[in-house]
Design a protein around this motif. Structure first.
Motif, short mmCIF file in Angstrom:
data_model
loop_
_atom_site.label_atom_id
_atom_site.label_comp_id
_atom_site.label_asym_id
_atom_site.label_seq_id
_atom_site.Cartn_x
_atom_site.Cartn_y
_atom_site.Cartn_z
N GLY A 63 -5.64 4.55 -6.92
CA GLY A 63 -6.31 4.39 -5.64
C GLY A 63 -5.39 4.54 -4.44
O GLY A 63 -5.85 4.42 -3.30
N SER A 64 -4.10 4.80 -4.67
CA SER A 64 -3.18 5.00 -3.55
C SER A 64 -3.58 6.27 -2.79
O SER A 64 -4.13 7.22 -3.34
CB SER A 64 -1.74 5.16 -4.06
N PHE A 65 -3.27 6.29 -1.51
CA PHE A 65 -3.61 7.44 -0.67
C PHE A 65 -2.82 8.67 -1.09
O PHE A 65 -1.61 8.58 -1.36
CB PHE A 65 -3.31 7.12 0.79
N THR A 66 -3.49 9.79 -1.18
CA THR A 66 -2.82 11.07 -1.40
C THR A 66 -3.44 12.13 -0.50
O THR A 66 -4.61 12.05 -0.13
CB THR A 66 -2.92 11.55 -2.86
N ALA A 67 -2.64 13.09 -0.14
CA ALA A 67 -3.10 14.24 0.62
C ALA A 67 -2.20 15.41 0.23
O ALA A 67 -1.12 15.22 -0.35
CB ALA A 67 -3.03 13.98 2.11
N SER A 68 -2.64 16.60 0.52
CA SER A 68 -1.88 17.79 0.15
C SER A 68 -1.86 18.77 1.31
O SER A 68 -2.90 19.06 1.91
CB SER A 68 -2.51 18.45 -1.08
N LEU A 69 -0.66 19.25 1.64
CA LEU A 69 -0.49 20.24 2.70
C LEU A 69 0.17 21.48 2.12
O LEU A 69 1.09 21.38 1.29
CB LEU A 69 0.38 19.68 3.83
N LYS A 70 -0.26 22.64 2.56
CA LYS A 70 0.36 23.88 2.09
C LYS A 70 1.59 24.15 2.95
O LYS A 70 1.58 25.00 3.85
CB LYS A 70 -0.64 25.03 2.16
N GLN A 83 -7.73 4.81 5.73
CA GLN A 83 -8.07 4.43 4.36
C GLN A 83 -7.58 3.03 4.04
O GLN A 83 -8.31 2.22 3.43
CB GLN A 83 -7.49 5.42 3.36
N CYS A 84 -6.37 2.71 4.45
CA CYS A 84 -5.83 1.38 4.20
C CYS A 84 -6.62 0.30 4.96
O CYS A 84 -6.82 -0.80 4.45
CB CYS A 84 -4.36 1.32 4.61
N ALA A 85 -7.07 0.66 6.16
CA ALA A 85 -7.80 -0.31 6.97
C ALA A 85 -9.15 -0.67 6.35
O ALA A 85 -9.68 -1.78 6.58
CB ALA A 85 -8.01 0.24 8.38
N ILE A 143 6.17 21.03 -6.97
CA ILE A 143 4.95 20.22 -6.89
C ILE A 143 4.76 19.37 -8.15
O ILE A 143 4.28 18.24 -8.07
CB ILE A 143 3.72 21.13 -6.65
N ASP A 144 5.16 19.88 -9.31
CA ASP A 144 5.03 19.09 -10.54
C ASP A 144 5.90 17.84 -10.49
O ASP A 144 5.51 16.77 -10.99
CB ASP A 144 5.40 19.93 -11.76
N VAL A 145 7.08 17.95 -9.90
CA VAL A 145 7.97 16.79 -9.77
C VAL A 145 7.38 15.81 -8.76
O VAL A 145 7.44 14.58 -8.96
CB VAL A 145 9.38 17.23 -9.34
N GLN A 146 6.79 16.33 -7.69
CA GLN A 146 6.14 15.45 -6.71
C GLN A 146 5.03 14.64 -7.37
O GLN A 146 4.90 13.43 -7.14
CB GLN A 146 5.56 16.28 -5.56
N LYS A 147 4.22 15.31 -8.17
CA LYS A 147 3.12 14.62 -8.85
C LYS A 147 3.64 13.57 -9.82
O LYS A 147 3.04 12.49 -9.97
CB LYS A 147 2.25 15.64 -9.59
N GLN A 148 4.76 13.86 -10.46
CA GLN A 148 5.35 12.88 -11.37
C GLN A 148 5.80 11.64 -10.60
O GLN A 148 5.60 10.51 -11.04
CB GLN A 148 6.52 13.52 -12.11
N MET A 149 6.41 11.84 -9.42
CA MET A 149 6.84 10.71 -8.62
C MET A 149 5.64 9.90 -8.13
O MET A 149 5.64 8.67 -8.16
CB MET A 149 7.68 11.19 -7.44
N GLN A 150 4.60 10.60 -7.69
CA GLN A 150 3.42 9.90 -7.17
C GLN A 150 2.70 9.11 -8.26
O GLN A 150 2.06 8.09 -7.98
CB GLN A 150 2.47 10.93 -6.54
N SER A 151 2.83 9.56 -9.49
CA SER A 151 2.11 8.90 -10.59
C SER A 151 2.56 7.47 -10.80
O SER A 151 1.87 6.69 -11.46
CB SER A 151 2.28 9.71 -11.88
N ALA A 152 3.71 7.10 -10.24
CA ALA A 152 4.18 5.71 -10.37
C ALA A 152 3.42 4.77 -9.45
O ALA A 152 3.47 3.55 -9.62
CB ALA A 152 5.67 5.64 -10.06
N PHE A 153 2.71 5.31 -8.46
CA PHE A 153 1.99 4.48 -7.50
C PHE A 153 0.71 3.93 -8.14
O PHE A 153 0.15 4.52 -9.06
CB PHE A 153 1.63 5.27 -6.26
N PRO A 154 0.21 2.81 -7.65
CA PRO A 154 -1.02 2.22 -8.19
C PRO A 154 -2.21 3.15 -8.05
O PRO A 154 -2.26 3.99 -7.14
CB PRO A 154 -1.20 0.95 -7.34
N GLU A 214 0.86 -1.19 0.00
CA GLU A 214 0.00 0.00 0.00
C GLU A 214 0.89 1.24 0.00
O GLU A 214 1.80 1.36 0.82
CB GLU A 214 -0.90 0.01 1.24
N MET A 215 0.60 2.14 -0.93
CA MET A 215 1.44 3.32 -1.08
C MET A 215 0.64 4.59 -0.80
O MET A 215 -0.59 4.60 -0.86
CB MET A 215 2.02 3.38 -2.50
N GLY A 216 1.35 5.64 -0.50
CA GLY A 216 0.71 6.94 -0.28
C GLY A 216 1.71 8.05 -0.50
O GLY A 216 2.93 7.85 -0.45
#
Length: 243
Positions: free
Chosen positions: A208-215, A238-240, A195-206, A181-183
């Protein structure tokens, strides 16, 4: 060669130390050290910025003694920088590049100590200083941009060297391809990883993986630990719920 009469550049980093009270003795002639701040010292949890004063051609640190005394009365620490191209001995063999190195050697300890620094240059001093501050503004020193200044200074003091090899080596396992399980928690104001690079890295996750955003900047566990804890709890919940 042209240069401005006065060149002023602010290099920002979190301030870290309270200013001491007491009568302000005049700065010692020729030294780069700052005497204790006087009755005009600013109050509050953070120290005022430190001024790094870079002289012009043919001049040495004592040229700023009168100005430094005035800054002290107003509660501002200061350091008078020395140019290696000025001097009676081997100065003739030195050039702008050596002045750049010298200015950095006097600026970096202030930044590494978590201080906010305002660099003030006179005449020729603006030329090597322009190169010396490269990579040293707030945008380039990014880890703790929104962290309370005293806490940021403490974090800076705990930073240790890291091997270059660790950044060149490749990982031997990708857990997101093996059923884990990834997030990903996005840091919207991260100045280290856009943030664009972060989104690119996260896009490798399956999907439905958990995501959240903090300012937050790069270190939300320091600037907003409560929100990070809430977010981690949401991830666990969410994982539970997944079969």
């Amino acid at each position: 060669m042209r240069f401005s009469v006065a060149f002023i550049l602010a290099t920002i980093m979190a301030a870290s130390e309270n200013v001491m009270a007491g009568p302000p003795p005049p700065p010692p002639s020729g030294s780069g050290q700052q005497p204790p701040a006087g009755p005009g010292a600013l109050a509050g949890p953070s120290a005022p910025p430190t001024f790094l004063l870079v002289p012009g051609a043919w001049h040495s640190p004592p040229i700023y003694d009168l100005l430094r005394a005035q800054l002290t009365q107003r509660g501002f620490p200061s350091v008078a920088a020395k140019l290696v191209t000025v001097g009676p001995t081997d100065a003739k063999s030195q050039g702008i590049e050596q002045d750049v190195v010298s200015i950095r050697s006097q600026l970096d300890p202030l930044l590494d100590a978590g201080k906010e620094v305002v660099v003030v240059c006179h005449s020729y001093g603006g030329i090597p200083t322009a190169a010396a501050v490269e990579g040293r503004n707030l945008k380039d020193r990014v880890f703790y941009a929104d962290v309370e200044s005293t806490l940021a200074a403490k974090a800076v003091s705990q930073i240790l060297p890291q091997s270059l090899k660790s950044f060149n080596d490749k990982s031997s396992f990708e857990p997101w391809t093996a059923g884990f399980e990834m997030g990903y928690i996005f840091a919207e104001d991260d100045q280290a990883i856009p943030i664009d690079v972060q989104k690119q890295m996260q896009s490798a996750f399956p999907a439905g993986s958990f995501t959240a955003s903090l300012k937050s900047s790069h270190s939300p566990f320091l600037s907003m630990p409560s929100k990070v804890a809430d977010t981690l709890q949401q991830a666990v919940d969410q994982c539970a719920k997944k079969p």
